[in-house]
Design an enzyme around this catalytic site. Structure first.
Site, PDB file in Angstrom:
ATOM      1  N   LYS A 225      35.057  -2.770  10.083  1.00  0.00           N
ATOM      2  CA  LYS A 225      35.094  -3.937  10.970  1.00  0.00           C
ATOM      3  C   LYS A 225      36.487  -4.242  11.513  1.00  0.00           C
ATOM      4  CE  LYS A 225      30.668  -5.158  10.542  1.00  0.00           C
ATOM      5  NZ  LYS A 225      29.748  -5.135  11.683  1.00  0.00           N
TER       6      LYS A 225
ATOM      7  N   GLU B 223      31.050 -14.521  14.162  1.00  0.00           N
ATOM      8  CA  GLU B 223      29.879 -14.613  13.289  1.00  0.00           C
ATOM      9  C   GLU B 223      30.068 -13.570  12.208  1.00  0.00           C
ATOM     10  OE1 GLU B 223      30.049 -12.569  15.757  1.00  0.00           O
ATOM     11  OE2 GLU B 223      29.255 -10.750  14.828  1.00  0.00           O
TER      12      GLU B 223
ATOM     13  N   SER C   4      30.840   3.269   5.832  1.00  0.00           N
ATOM     14  CA  SER C   4      31.374   2.132   6.604  1.00  0.00           C
ATOM     15  C   SER C   4      32.098   1.083   5.782  1.00  0.00           C
ATOM     16  CB  SER C   4      30.238   1.473   7.396  1.00  0.00           C
ATOM     17  OG  SER C   4      29.222   1.030   6.524  1.00  0.00           O
TER      18      SER C   4
HETATM   19  C1  LIG Z   1      30.123  -2.174   5.401  1.00  0.00           C
HETATM   20  C2  LIG Z   1      29.254  -2.475   6.554  1.00  0.00           C
HETATM   21  N1  LIG Z   1      28.581  -1.477   7.164  1.00  0.00           N
HETATM   22  C3  LIG Z   1      27.772  -1.710   8.210  1.00  0.00           C
HETATM   23  C4  LIG Z   1      27.579  -2.979   8.710  1.00  0.00           C
HETATM   24  C5  LIG Z   1      26.627  -3.157   9.838  1.00  0.00           C
HETATM   25  O1  LIG Z   1      27.246  -3.432  11.043  1.00  0.00           O
HETATM   26  P1  LIG Z   1      27.317  -2.359  12.233  1.00  0.00           P
HETATM   27  O2  LIG Z   1      25.936  -1.881  12.462  1.00  0.00           O
HETATM   28  O3  LIG Z   1      27.865  -3.128  13.363  1.00  0.00           O
HETATM   29  O4  LIG Z   1      28.216  -1.274  11.799  1.00  0.00           O
HETATM   30  C6  LIG Z   1      28.261  -4.045   8.124  1.00  0.00           C
HETATM   31  C7  LIG Z   1      28.065  -5.412   8.651  1.00  0.00           C
HETATM   32  O5  LIG Z   1      28.378  -6.398   8.097  1.00  0.00           O
HETATM   33  C8  LIG Z   1      29.120  -3.782   7.019  1.00  0.00           C
HETATM   34  O6  LIG Z   1      29.789  -4.780   6.427  1.00  0.00           O
END
Ligand SMILES: Cc1ncc(COP(=O)(O)O)c(C=O)c1O
Lengths: 408, 258
Positions: free
Chosen positions: A100, A122, A388
């Site tokens: 993020k 948000e 992620s």
């Molecule tokens: C670690 C992590 N992965 C994925 C996401 C999902 O978001 P996005 O689809 O925008 O990557 C989030 C959202 O809070 C997250 O914290």
């Protein structure tokens, strides 16, 4: 592909057109009260983020503050298990613990150039809230984060972090009290404070130019994957690229440089919650139909009457009834494939990665790991999974789950 | 019916047109026809009939809550049209339906407009339908079914867009009184007055109604000095919240405003 300015729709069919449409998806369906702000962003975002001064500041912060490049790690035990070379793109090692922050660094630099004094965001899992609070602390801007009351409870450590960083966390108490409702409240705040406020959206959603802007800031992920894979495998592309999708920012960033490279299969992992047909699910593209949510045309879960359906997932970051418009386009034009993982399957993947590789992933991320066994892999295949985020924020959820499973 | 009925009503009201919003299905589904009748009897000039939506982005807490209750009551668009038809048997006050674009999209835009026209609706307000998309994709449909549309402008709207709204609005121009969601109280400020002045001096061809935050006689009177009338919404919903007799509440509410 070197000249990214020349958006030629016949070649770059997965990039948005001038009005922010990816095929039939995207656009800016917003009330007039937001028009001036959104139009300003549409007008300036490309020229600002392509300015040499901006790029330099962005790159420096990503390197020295976020800790980029994030490693690309060959997970040997996972590779043996799935009979392919499984590489993990370690976004979990970024400052604040997820992808993020790539986006919030970009947007805070943009907000400063737009002379905005007040920042709103948000958040679902709290990772975007923490990443926004962090860059606001760094730049000395006022920060307000909207978060569903349910998420405030299930992601308590991130709420505490945001407060330590000086942000004000405002509970959203409408609807299912999760990410959709937090986004509604943030948009209402933006309408009320349009003149002095920049809204840092945390995913590849919202009115044009947000999906493209967020995607470009996150595209550092695929830019790095390219040279890292080249070094490690002698090829600059994987055979499969896998990412979880809530709104779709980590997936968009991981896909960006491979969108038009047909050698790469793009795989999205959605949250099935208790099961796709259980009525308690957030498998948006599978259960969704075309419509408007948070200012863009995309796929969303809705009734025949166009009322948005409350989603469900154990994972706060994937508990969202829509999906970014670029992904809606990739999916409907069959460029990307979607699999869905249930709460249980994701939890199993958390346990597996922890025990086998010594990495505790975020519950969101675990959905991407949970669908690896659905891919038809062979020994020579190179698979990159976008890791992620890390699971520190989810410890309470993990502990409760394990206790229940062990019959305590 | 259609375009002309709204403009005729506004012009007959001599600069004091009162457009009253309520959320269809609040407090009950049964009250829809009764509210339409009571508002006409009590002297409202126009009705803005809100189609309750799960995620009303431009609305404050009062309209959000009334929408939630209306949906919990089981209202959907099909039922709503039945109740409008029922009310139309004994009323003629122009009804303008207000809703979010996704509601029309899912229903089918043409199906929706056709039913609206057949049930005596005069026009639409769709706050999240961009003007350029309306003009490109839907304007001819609105004309085919003789339904008007009214676009919003806000203090941040450029002169160029105000002119576009003037050109495309076949009902009235909805002058949003401040950069905010619905339901704000408080007095009309000097900054708002100079914004109203600026709009007035543009000599637009469409009638103008001021809305958002108009909640009592004073704010209604002030708004009327700068426009052709005003729109009252959240204040009426708040009055309905404690109502034992819809008709009585409506009559006494209108008396406190106009
Ligand atoms: C670690 C992590 N992965 C994925 C996401 C999902 O978001 P996005 O689809 O925008 O990557 C989030 C959202 O809070 C997250 O914290």
């Amino acid at each position: 592909m070197s000249n990214t300015n020349a958006v030629n729709t016949t070649i770059y069919k997965y990039h948005p057109d001038q009005d922010g449409f990816y095929g039939p998806f995207g656009g800016a369906y917003i009330p007039e009260m937001l028009h001036a702000n959104v139009a300003e962003l549409q007008e300036v975002y490309l020229s600002i983020i392509q300015e040499p001064g901006f790029k330099q500041e962005f790159d420096e912060l990503l390197r020295d503050y976020v800790g980029r490049p994030s490693p690309l790690y060959l997970a040997k035990k996972l590779s043996a298990k799935y009979n392919a070379n499984i590489y993990l793109k370690r976004e979990d090692l970024n400052h604040t613990g997820a992808h993020k922050i790539n986006n919030t660094i970009g947007q805070i630099l943009l907000a400063k150039r737009l002379k905005k004094k007040r920042i709103i965001a948000e958040t679902g899992a709290g990772q975007h809230g923490v990443a926004t609070a962090t860059v606001c602390a760094l730049m000395g801007l006022e920060c307000f984060v909207y978060m569903g009351a349910v998420d405030i409870e299930r992601q308590a450590p991130n709420v505490a972090r945001m407060k330590m960083l000086g942000a004000t966390v405002i509970p959203a108490v409408s609807g299912s009290k999760t990410l959709k409702d937090a986004t509604n409240e943030a948009i209402r705040d933006w309408i009320n404070n349009a003149e002095n406020t920049h809204y840092i959206i945390g995913s590849a959603i919202g009115p044009h130019p947000y999906p493209d802007m967020v995607t470009r800031f996150q595209s550092v992920i695929s830019e790095e994957i390219k040279w890292q894979l080249q070094q490690k495998t002698g090829k600059d592309h994987p055979d499969y690229l896998v990412a979880c999708v809530g709104g779709g920012s980590n997936a968009a960033g991981a896909f960006y440089h491979y969108l038009h490279d047909d050698r790469v299969q793009l795989i999205l992992a959605e949250a099935a919650g208790l099961g796709i047909d259980s009525g308690e699910s957030a498998a948006t593209s599978i259960l969704g139909t075309e419509g408007i949510i948070h200012g863009c045309m995309t796929l969303l879960m809705q009734t025949d009457d166009g009322q948005i359906v409350e989603p469900y997932s154990l994972s706060a970051g994937l508990d969202y009834p829509g999906i970014g418009p670029m992904h809606a386009h990739l999916i409907t034009s069959k460029r990307a494939k979607v699999h869905a993982a249930t709460d249980d399957e994701a939890m199993q993947a958390v346990i597996e990665l922890s025990k086998e590789e010594g990495i505790i992933p975020a519950l969101e991320t675990a959905h991407a790991l949970a669908i690896l066994d659905r891919l038809d892999l062979s020994k020579e295949d190179n698979v990159v999974v976008c890791l992620s985020g890390r699971g520190d924020k989810d410890l309470n959820t993990f502990i409760t789950y394990l206790e229940e499973r062990n019959g305590k | 019916m259609g375009n002309n009925s709204i403009r005729e009503k506004i012009s007959a009201a001599n600069g004091r047109a009162l457009n009253v919003y309520f959320t269809a299905g609040y407090p009950t589904i049964k009250s829809i026809a009764e509210l339409i009748r009571s508002l006409e009897d009590a002297g409202a000039d126009l009705i803005e009939l809100g189609m309750p939506y799960s995620d009303p982005l431009a609305d404050g807490i009062t309209i959000q809550n009334s929408s939630k209750i209306a949906l919990e009551n089981g209202l959907n668009l099909k039922i709503l049209f039945e109740h409008i038809a029922e009310a139309r048997k004994t009323t003629s006050i122009p009804i303008i339906m207000m809703g979010y674009f996704n509601q029309l999209l899912q229903f089918g835009v043409e199906d929706f407009l056709k039913l609206a026209a057949n049930n005596g609706v005069a026009g639409m307000i769709i706050p999240d339908l961009p003007m350029n998309i309306y003009e490109r994709d839907y304007k001819s449909l609105f004309e085919k079914y003789d339904l008007s549309i009214s676009f919003l402008i806000s203090p941040m709207t450029s002169d160029e867009r105000i002119k576009q709204a003037d050109r495309l609005s076949s009902g009235f121009i909805y002058v949003v009184s401040q950069s905010s969601i619905t339901g704000k109280k408080g007095e009309i400020s000097e900054a708002q007055k100079s914004y109203f002045d600026r709009i007035e001096s543009m000599n637009l061809k469409s009638p103008r109604l001021i809305g958002f935050g108009i909640h009592d006689r004073k704010s209604f009177d002030t708004a009327c000095t700068y426009s052709d009338g005003a729109i009252v919404g959240s204040a009426f919903i708040r009055a309905l919240a404690n109502s034992e007799d819809i008709s009585k509440t409506t009559h006494s509410f209108i008396q406190t405003i106009k």
